[in-house]
Design a protein around this motif. Structure first.
Motif, PDB file in Angstrom:
ATOM      1  N   THR A 108       7.185  16.020   4.200  1.00 48.47           N
ATOM      2  CA  THR A 108       7.913  15.163   5.140  1.00 48.47           C
ATOM      3  C   THR A 108       8.017  14.793   6.296  1.00 48.47           C
ATOM      4  O   THR A 108       7.755  14.224   7.045  1.00 48.47           O
ATOM      5  N   VAL A 144       5.634  12.537   8.201  1.00 51.94           N
ATOM      6  CA  VAL A 144       5.820  11.356   8.960  1.00 51.94           C
ATOM      7  C   VAL A 144       7.108  11.267  10.255  1.00 51.94           C
ATOM      8  O   VAL A 144       7.272  10.662  10.957  1.00 51.94           O
ATOM      9  N   SER A 148       8.466   1.255   5.810  1.00 52.27           N
ATOM     10  CA  SER A 148       7.432   1.742   4.894  1.00 52.27           C
ATOM     11  C   SER A 148       6.793   1.165   3.996  1.00 52.27           C
ATOM     12  O   SER A 148       7.827   0.481   3.154  1.00 52.27           O
ATOM     13  N   TYR A 167       9.211   8.959   3.235  1.00 51.86           N
ATOM     14  CA  TYR A 167      10.075   8.435   3.412  1.00 51.86           C
ATOM     15  C   TYR A 167      10.850   8.690   2.957  1.00 51.86           C
ATOM     16  O   TYR A 167      11.895   7.839   3.707  1.00 51.86           O
ATOM     17  N   PHE A 222      14.219  12.404   5.838  1.00 47.80           N
ATOM     18  CA  PHE A 222      12.875  11.379   7.159  1.00 47.80           C
ATOM     19  C   PHE A 222      14.654  10.567   7.333  1.00 47.80           C
ATOM     20  O   PHE A 222      14.476   9.940   7.908  1.00 47.80           O
ATOM     21  N   VAL A 272      16.270   1.434   8.229  1.00 45.22           N
ATOM     22  CA  VAL A 272      15.075   1.544   7.288  1.00 45.22           C
ATOM     23  C   VAL A 272      14.382   0.994   6.277  1.00 45.22           C
ATOM     24  O   VAL A 272      15.822   0.303   6.167  1.00 45.22           O
TER      25      VAL A 272
END
Length: 206
Positions: free
Chosen positions: A85, A88, A108, A114, A119, A130
């Motif tokens: 992770t 990203v 994404s 993700y 994240f 997100v």
């Protein structure tokens, strides 16, 4: 495909050549806030992100990028020898430091990097909304898929890569110099991303 194999390269498009998207069965994906509409009213309103990998004689190098859908500019990127992770997160942190958005959607796929708690918590703490497309559907992140395809043709398929350092240096030049500052995009009226952003700022200020 034979040419790529002879050059020791893996395909850039993960859905076509390399399965690096792994959805965690325990993770809850975010809703799709984009619904295949990648138009944005201005800078830092919609970022699209993805991961790919390329092989060298010394092993794999993984690349995560964050691209502004408005200007097609790569605003964040990170490279590593792993798919954790942190890869990203580093790309996201670079984008946030460079752009400092007030209200941005980060779109994404549903890869485990993700959907990870680290994240999603970081995005929530920084006010990043997100969004995630479906699993294995390239059209749900078409802008970034188009970027990968160009990068494959313009850089990754052009030579054999002996070391990760050699490849990393070439990727840096491609992202920051060629793609952002020299490559003209039809979607931007044949301007480069940097030129497009500067022109729009001049128009707004006038």
């Amino acid at each position: 495909a034979r040419l790529m194999q002879a050059a020791g390269l893996q395909g850039v498009s993960r859905r076509k050549f390399a399965r690096t998207t792994r959805r965690s069965p325990s993770a809850r994906p975010a809703p799709d806030l984009v619904d295949r509409d990648f138009t944005a009213p201005g800078p830092d309103r919609l970022w699209v992100a993805d991961i790919t990998y390329v092989s060298t004689w010394a092993g794999f190098l993984y690349l995560a990028v964050v691209l502004d859908a408005w200007s097609r500019r790569i605003v964040g990127w990170a490279m590593a020898t792993h798919l954790r992770t942190q890869l990203v997160l580093d790309a996201l942190e670079m984008a946030l430091q460079q752009r400092r958005p007030a209200d941005v959607i980060h779109h994404s796929d549903q890869g485990s990097q993700y959907t990870s708690l680290a994240f999603t918590r970081r995005c929530a703490a920084l006010g990043v909304e997100v969004s995630m497309g479906s699993v294995g559907d390239c059209y749900d992140n078409a802008v970034i898929e188009s970027f990968w395809s160009r990068m494959q043709v313009e850089l990754l398929d052009t030579r054999r890569w002996k070391t990760r350092v050699e490849l990393a240096n070439a990727i840096f030049e491609y992202l920051e110099i060629w793609h952002n500052r020299q490559r003209r995009h039809s979607a931007l009226g044949m301007m480069t991303p940097v030129e497009f952003e500067a022109r729009q700022q001049e128009t707004t200020a006038a």
